[in-house]
Scaffold this motif. Sequence first.
Motif, PDB file in Angstrom:
ATOM      1  N   ILE A 175      11.045   9.996  -0.428  1.00  0.00           N
ATOM      2  CA  ILE A 175      11.610   9.745   0.898  1.00  0.00           C
ATOM      3  C   ILE A 175      11.084   8.437   1.476  1.00  0.00           C
ATOM      4  O   ILE A 175      11.824   7.637   2.054  1.00  0.00           O
ATOM      5  CB  ILE A 175      11.299  10.920   1.851  1.00  0.00           C
ATOM      6  CG1 ILE A 175      12.060  12.170   1.404  1.00  0.00           C
ATOM      7  CG2 ILE A 175      11.630  10.566   3.297  1.00  0.00           C
ATOM      8  CD1 ILE A 175      11.670  13.436   2.136  1.00  0.00           C
ATOM      9  N   ASP A 176       9.771   8.226   1.312  1.00  0.00           N
ATOM     10  CA  ASP A 176       9.159   6.994   1.818  1.00  0.00           C
ATOM     11  C   ASP A 176       9.793   5.767   1.158  1.00  0.00           C
ATOM     12  O   ASP A 176      10.066   4.749   1.820  1.00  0.00           O
ATOM     13  CB  ASP A 176       7.656   7.007   1.572  1.00  0.00           C
ATOM     14  CG  ASP A 176       6.933   8.003   2.470  1.00  0.00           C
ATOM     15  OD1 ASP A 176       7.522   8.402   3.492  1.00  0.00           O
ATOM     16  OD2 ASP A 176       5.788   8.385   2.135  1.00  0.00           O
ATOM     17  N   LYS A 180      12.760   5.614  -0.193  1.00  0.00           N
ATOM     18  CA  LYS A 180      14.147   5.498   0.264  1.00  0.00           C
ATOM     19  C   LYS A 180      14.214   4.876   1.656  1.00  0.00           C
ATOM     20  O   LYS A 180      15.059   4.006   1.932  1.00  0.00           O
ATOM     21  CB  LYS A 180      14.794   6.875   0.266  1.00  0.00           C
ATOM     22  CG  LYS A 180      16.274   6.849   0.619  1.00  0.00           C
ATOM     23  CD  LYS A 180      16.868   8.250   0.534  1.00  0.00           C
ATOM     24  CE  LYS A 180      18.356   8.226   0.889  1.00  0.00           C
ATOM     25  NZ  LYS A 180      18.944   9.590   0.819  1.00  0.00           N
ATOM     26  N   ASN A 181      13.317   5.342   2.533  1.00  0.00           N
ATOM     27  CA  ASN A 181      13.273   4.795   3.894  1.00  0.00           C
ATOM     28  C   ASN A 181      12.925   3.313   3.875  1.00  0.00           C
ATOM     29  O   ASN A 181      13.441   2.517   4.682  1.00  0.00           O
ATOM     30  CB  ASN A 181      12.262   5.552   4.746  1.00  0.00           C
ATOM     31  CG  ASN A 181      12.761   6.941   5.131  1.00  0.00           C
ATOM     32  OD1 ASN A 181      13.980   7.191   5.120  1.00  0.00           O
ATOM     33  ND2 ASN A 181      11.858   7.839   5.475  1.00  0.00           N
ATOM     34  N   ARG A 201      15.215   0.408   5.385  1.00  0.00           N
ATOM     35  CA  ARG A 201      14.663  -0.503   6.390  1.00  0.00           C
ATOM     36  C   ARG A 201      14.931  -1.960   5.993  1.00  0.00           C
ATOM     37  O   ARG A 201      15.341  -2.788   6.827  1.00  0.00           O
ATOM     38  CB  ARG A 201      13.172  -0.256   6.558  1.00  0.00           C
ATOM     39  CG  ARG A 201      12.531  -1.185   7.598  1.00  0.00           C
ATOM     40  CD  ARG A 201      11.022  -0.976   7.700  1.00  0.00           C
ATOM     41  NE  ARG A 201      10.719   0.333   8.246  1.00  0.00           N
ATOM     42  CZ  ARG A 201      10.160   1.324   7.569  1.00  0.00           C
ATOM     43  NH1 ARG A 201       9.877   1.158   6.267  1.00  0.00           N
ATOM     44  NH2 ARG A 201       9.920   2.484   8.141  1.00  0.00           N
ATOM     45  N   ILE A 261      22.994   6.193   9.021  1.00  0.00           N
ATOM     46  CA  ILE A 261      21.834   6.577   9.830  1.00  0.00           C
ATOM     47  C   ILE A 261      22.222   6.458  11.292  1.00  0.00           C
ATOM     48  O   ILE A 261      23.161   5.737  11.651  1.00  0.00           O
ATOM     49  CB  ILE A 261      20.596   5.700   9.540  1.00  0.00           C
ATOM     50  CG1 ILE A 261      20.912   4.220   9.790  1.00  0.00           C
ATOM     51  CG2 ILE A 261      20.099   5.912   8.125  1.00  0.00           C
ATOM     52  CD1 ILE A 261      19.702   3.315   9.605  1.00  0.00           C
ATOM     53  N   MET A 287      17.358   5.620  14.784  1.00  0.00           N
ATOM     54  CA  MET A 287      16.569   5.357  13.580  1.00  0.00           C
ATOM     55  C   MET A 287      16.717   3.891  13.169  1.00  0.00           C
ATOM     56  O   MET A 287      15.730   3.244  12.760  1.00  0.00           O
ATOM     57  CB  MET A 287      17.015   6.259  12.437  1.00  0.00           C
ATOM     58  CG  MET A 287      16.224   6.060  11.132  1.00  0.00           C
ATOM     59  SD  MET A 287      16.756   7.155   9.797  1.00  0.00           S
ATOM     60  CE  MET A 287      16.158   8.727  10.419  1.00  0.00           C
ATOM     61  N   PHE A 345      13.809   1.012  12.606  1.00  0.00           N
ATOM     62  CA  PHE A 345      13.647   0.244  11.370  1.00  0.00           C
ATOM     63  C   PHE A 345      13.575  -1.261  11.661  1.00  0.00           C
ATOM     64  O   PHE A 345      12.753  -1.983  11.110  1.00  0.00           O
ATOM     65  CB  PHE A 345      14.806   0.511  10.422  1.00  0.00           C
ATOM     66  CG  PHE A 345      14.697   1.831   9.688  1.00  0.00           C
ATOM     67  CD1 PHE A 345      13.487   2.491   9.583  1.00  0.00           C
ATOM     68  CD2 PHE A 345      15.821   2.417   9.087  1.00  0.00           C
ATOM     69  CE1 PHE A 345      13.383   3.707   8.919  1.00  0.00           C
ATOM     70  CE2 PHE A 345      15.732   3.592   8.410  1.00  0.00           C
ATOM     71  CZ  PHE A 345      14.510   4.263   8.327  1.00  0.00           C
TER      72      PHE A 345
END
Length: 327
Positions: free
Chosen positions: A286-287, A289-290, A294, A316, A320, A324
Motif C-alpha cells: 500500500i505504501d 502504491k501510495n 503521489r 482518488i 487525498m 499528496f
Amino acid sequence: MAYYIANPIYDSVFKFMMDDERVARIMLSALLKKDVVAVEMKQQEYAGLTKRNISMFRLDFNAKVRNEDGSESIVLIELQKTWLVTETLRFRQYLASQYSDKRNLQSKEMSPKGFAYPMVSIYILGHKLGDLEEPVVYVKRNYLDYDSNPIVNGVPDPFVESLAHDSIIVQIPFLKGRLRNKLERVLQVFDQEYCVKGNEHYLEVDDSMFAGDEFLVVNRLMLASGTPEVKRAMEVEDEILSEIEERDTAIMMRDKVIESKDKEIESKDKEIESKDKEIESKDKEIDEKNLMIREMARMLHDQGIPMDVIAQRLNIDAEMLKGFIEN
C-alpha cells in the motif's frame, strides 16, 4: 547348590547386611582393593521407610586399611545406594554437607595440622549411568605437573588428600553374572538377574559363584530372608516405590500435557507471526502504491492539469489528492 537370599537392592536388606562388621569389611575390602582390618559405622541416613522421601540409603564409615607397605591408615568412606535415576542428583548435595561437617576432621591428637581424613565415595546404583558399561568404575585423583607428567615426590600430600577424593561407582545392571575377580563375585548378591520369579524380595544364587569369606555375605543375606522385621520393611518399600511410580507417572502425564500446550502455543505464535508478516507485506504494498500515486499526482499537477481531472484519472478523492500534492 542354590541359596535363597534376601535382595540387598532393598534398603532394609542392605542395612541389615552392612550392620554386620565382618560383612562390611569384606564388602569394603573388595571395593577398595585393600585389606580393611577394622571398620566403624559413623552415621547412617535411612530414608526408605518414610513416605515423603525417595528411597536412598547412606552410610558413613571410618575404615582402618592396611597399605601395601604394611602400614595402616584411616579412610573415611561414604557409601550411598539407590535404584532410582532421579536420586543421583542428590548425591552431590549430600557430599557437600559432609565436607562442611566438622566431625569429619581429624582430631588434634591424630593430626596437629587438622587435615581431614582421605575420603572415598562409593555409589551403588540400581540403574545405568550414562554411556559407561563397566559394572564398577574407579575415579581416582592424579598428581600431575604442568606438562601432565606424574608427580612422585611428596605424594600423597595430606592437604591435597583432604581436598580431593576418589570415587567408586557400581552399576548393578552391568553385573550380569560376571565373576572375573573377588569384587564381582561379592557383588553378585546385587545382580537382579537372579531374582526369584514372582517375588523380587529374594534372589536365587549358586554356591559355585562364591569362595572363602564371600560366603559370610551370602549367609548374612540368608539370615535377612528369614528375619520378620526385614520382610515387613521390604513390603513397606514396595508400597513406597509404588507411590513413587504413581507420582512419576502423574508428573510425566502433566509434563506431556504442558508440552502439548507449549506446542499448540508455539503453533499459534507461528500463525500470528505469519499473519503479521502478511499484514506487513500488504502495508508495504500500500505504501509503495501510495508513493507511486503521489508522484503521478504531482507530475500531473505540475503540467497544469486541473485537480478534479487528476482525481478522476487516479481514482482518488479530492482531499487525498490535496494531501499528496501539499506533502
